[in-house]
Design a protein around this motif. Structure first.
Motif, PDB file in Angstrom:
ATOM      1  N   CYS A 177       0.840  -1.212   0.000  1.00  0.00           N
ATOM      2  CA  CYS A 177       0.000   0.000   0.000  1.00  0.00           C
ATOM      3  C   CYS A 177       0.866   1.251   0.000  1.00  0.00           C
ATOM      4  CB  CYS A 177      -0.918   0.001   1.214  1.00  0.00           C
ATOM      5  SG  CYS A 177      -2.232  -1.236   1.180  1.00  0.00           S
ATOM      6  N   GLU A 178       1.935   1.239   0.787  1.00  0.00           N
ATOM      7  CA  GLU A 178       2.828   2.402   0.830  1.00  0.00           C
ATOM      8  C   GLU A 178       3.439   2.661  -0.543  1.00  0.00           C
ATOM      9  OE1 GLU A 178       6.859   4.041   3.112  1.00  0.00           O
ATOM     10  OE2 GLU A 178       6.089   2.052   3.549  1.00  0.00           O
ATOM     11  N   ASP A 179       3.864   1.606  -1.216  1.00  0.00           N
ATOM     12  CA  ASP A 179       4.463   1.779  -2.545  1.00  0.00           C
ATOM     13  C   ASP A 179       3.478   2.424  -3.523  1.00  0.00           C
ATOM     14  OD1 ASP A 179       6.771   0.598  -1.584  1.00  0.00           O
ATOM     15  OD2 ASP A 179       6.327  -1.375  -2.427  1.00  0.00           O
ATOM     16  N   ILE A 180       2.231   1.958  -3.492  1.00  0.00           N
ATOM     17  CA  ILE A 180       1.213   2.506  -4.385  1.00  0.00           C
ATOM     18  C   ILE A 180       0.928   3.961  -4.052  1.00  0.00           C
ATOM     19  CG2 ILE A 180      -1.235   2.356  -5.038  1.00  0.00           C
ATOM     20  CD1 ILE A 180      -0.956  -0.712  -4.533  1.00  0.00           C
ATOM     21  N   ALA A 226       2.770   6.207  -2.316  1.00  0.00           N
ATOM     22  CA  ALA A 226       3.893   7.119  -2.542  1.00  0.00           C
ATOM     23  C   ALA A 226       4.081   7.402  -4.034  1.00  0.00           C
ATOM     24  CB  ALA A 226       5.173   6.533  -1.941  1.00  0.00           C
ATOM     25  N   ALA A 227       4.030   6.361  -4.846  1.00  0.00           N
ATOM     26  CA  ALA A 227       4.221   6.550  -6.286  1.00  0.00           C
ATOM     27  C   ALA A 227       3.103   7.401  -6.890  1.00  0.00           C
ATOM     28  CB  ALA A 227       4.286   5.202  -6.991  1.00  0.00           C
ATOM     29  N   THR A 228       1.879   7.189  -6.417  1.00  0.00           N
ATOM     30  CA  THR A 228       0.760   7.975  -6.943  1.00  0.00           C
ATOM     31  C   THR A 228       0.883   9.430  -6.550  1.00  0.00           C
ATOM     32  OG1 THR A 228      -0.671   6.023  -6.805  1.00  0.00           O
ATOM     33  CG2 THR A 228      -1.741   8.161  -7.034  1.00  0.00           C
ATOM     34  N   LEU A 229       1.268   9.677  -5.308  1.00  0.00           N
ATOM     35  CA  LEU A 229       1.457  11.057  -4.869  1.00  0.00           C
ATOM     36  C   LEU A 229       2.533  11.760  -5.704  1.00  0.00           C
ATOM     37  CD1 LEU A 229       1.260  10.579  -1.000  1.00  0.00           C
ATOM     38  CD2 LEU A 229      -0.391  11.803  -2.411  1.00  0.00           C
ATOM     39  N   GLN A 230       3.627  11.072  -5.959  1.00  0.00           N
ATOM     40  CA  GLN A 230       4.663  11.644  -6.837  1.00  0.00           C
ATOM     41  C   GLN A 230       4.089  11.939  -8.220  1.00  0.00           C
ATOM     42  OE1 GLN A 230       7.735   8.385  -5.719  1.00  0.00           O
ATOM     43  NE2 GLN A 230       8.914  10.053  -6.638  1.00  0.00           N
TER      44      GLN A 230
END
Length: 447
Positions: A52-55, A57-61
């Motif tokens: 979930c963190e990976d998804i 963080a990448a989406t926020l970027q």
């Protein structure tokens, strides 16, 4: 079971309701609402936390936000990191007390508070109409890791003028802990060492997210730490929920304080230090009113929910607040529930008053609060609440949040949960039998 969407975020069972698609959509909406500002991301220890963190963080970027990743961190540590980094907000990946198969996104604003109705409503709108916009390759956000967030959090607690680690250390306390394999396993030991506690005993302290018992810190789930306190002769037991914002206490005799009395102890401590109002929610014990009256103050009530208590605290300029689920909110630190802050207050109180935890608990007014629930799978929750209001209209029920009925010898509060498809039934009396009798009477009348 459908994905649960509220102003504070989304929650569901991972892989069934909480999917990568809706994680991405909601993260993109939040990042767009934050106008591409810096966002702190932290998570509890759940097995699904990393993915979930990976998804997230990448989406926020992808929508132009610079991301500060904390990895595994308590919810209050994430809140403190928002202030530390002057961030536009935070995403906390945690389903709090829900079982291990659940996960959630909880959202904070730039004040490190949960979103209010207006803010959360706007994030929901952006998510639903998909009005977020992804950035081109040369405008995506950066990412950095903050490995000092917990140390920063602990330093800020120790910097408070009424927390004295030397005094606490002089008592040679022995402390037991049960963090239910959650974030408390990482946060409590360094806090206790910083407070001068050298002897720490633990159960369920592997931060692997595989909860050894139901993660909600209710009495029926906490017999292991009660036994540990007795076996090791500890002075105090500390219990945290998976994301470390709720604190339950165990006395030196291995007896549970009751979650309501975590807040009561904090109110007692802070009202002695500082004159001023206090605030809690409608489902919290009458003991907070008794303590406030002892210091010539008033305990103000809000709807259930951390942001509602925070708004009431600001409205009345409260020096302390919280919720009866073991949540302590100290505005001198930040406007959010904080189990680490609660633990420090309790250690300081015992040290200053030179009293055992058992004797202190016995010195407080005695109430018993009972927490149960009604499954809404085949029941119309709104109809239940309407009937309760009608049946008990002569008692002038409070309908600020659900229906609360005050009786001379206790009260019953029915409200639909914001996080589960249930009606929460809280009742309180001068004994466990009276609390159960009141709740059973009301439930029988409205079914």
């Amino acid at each position: 079971m459908a994905l649960m969407i509220s102003v504070s975020g989304i929650r569901g069972i991972f892989g069934t309701d909480l999917t990568p698609e809706n994680l991405g959509r909601f993260s993109a909406a939040f990042g767009s609402w934050a106008d591409g500002g810096k966002i702190v991301v932290g998570r509890d220890t759940r097995v699904t936390g990393q993915v979930c963190e990976d998804i997230v963080a990448a989406t926020l970027q992808s929508v132009g936000c610079d991301v500060v990743q904390l990895g595994v961190a308590t919810t209050p540590t994430v809140a403190m990191a928002v202030l530390k980094h002057s961030a536009a907000g935070a995403v906390i990946i945690s389903a709090s007390h829900n079982p291990a198969e659940w996960n959630a996104l909880k959202l904070l604003n730039s004040r490190s508070e949960f979103l209010d109705a207006g803010e959360g409503g706007e994030v929901i709108r952006i998510s639903e109409d998909q009005s977020y916009r992804y950035k081109p390759f040369d405008q995506i956000g950066s990412v950095e890791t903050d490995t000092d967030a917990l140390d920063h959090h602990i330093r800020k607690i120790l910097d408070l003028p009424y927390i004295d680690p030397d005094l606490i250390a002089s008592k040679n306390f022995s402390v037991a802990m049960d963090p239910v394999n959650g974030t408390g396993a990482i946060a409590l030991p360094p806090l206790l060492h910083a407070l001068g506690v050298d002897e720490i005993h633990a159960v369920h302290d592997e931060p692997d997210g595989r909860f050894a018992h139901n993660p909600e810190p209710l009495p029926e789930h906490l017999q292991d730490i009660c036994s540990l306190v007795r076996e090791k002769g500890c002075d105090l037991g500390l219990v945290t929920d998976p994301d470390g914002d709720r604190l339950a206490l165990v006395s030196d005799k291995g007896n549970l304080f009751g979650e309501e009395y975590t807040q009561a102890a904090a109110f007692d401590f802070m009202l002695e230090k500082k004159g001023g109002a206090c605030a809690t929610n409608l489902s919290s014990s009458r003991v907070t009113d008794d303590i406030a009256q002892q210091y010539g103050q008033e305990c103000h009530r809000s709807a259930v929910g951390e942001i509602n208590v925070v708004q009431k605290m600001k409205e009345v300029n409260a020096v302390i607040g919280g919720e009866g689920n073991g949540g302590v909110i100290n505005p001198d630190l930040h406007y959010g529930r904080d189990a680490l802050m609660g633990a420090a207050i309790m250690m300081q109180l015992l040290a200053e008053r030179d009293i055992t935890a058992e004797d202190y608990r016995n010195s407080l007014p005695g109430y018993v609060i009972r927490k149960s629930k009604m499954d809404l799978a085949d029941i119309d929750g709104d109809a239940i609440l309407e009937k309760a209001q009608k049946v008990y209209r002569d008692y002038h029920p409070d309908t600020t949040d659900g229906v609360k009925i005050d009786f001379e010898d206790g009260w019953v509060h029915l409200r639909k949960s914001n996080t589960e498809p249930i009606i929460r039934i809280y009742s309180e009396g001068i004994s466990a039998e009276k609390a159960k009798e009141l709740a059973d009477t009301v439930v029988a009348a409205v079914r």
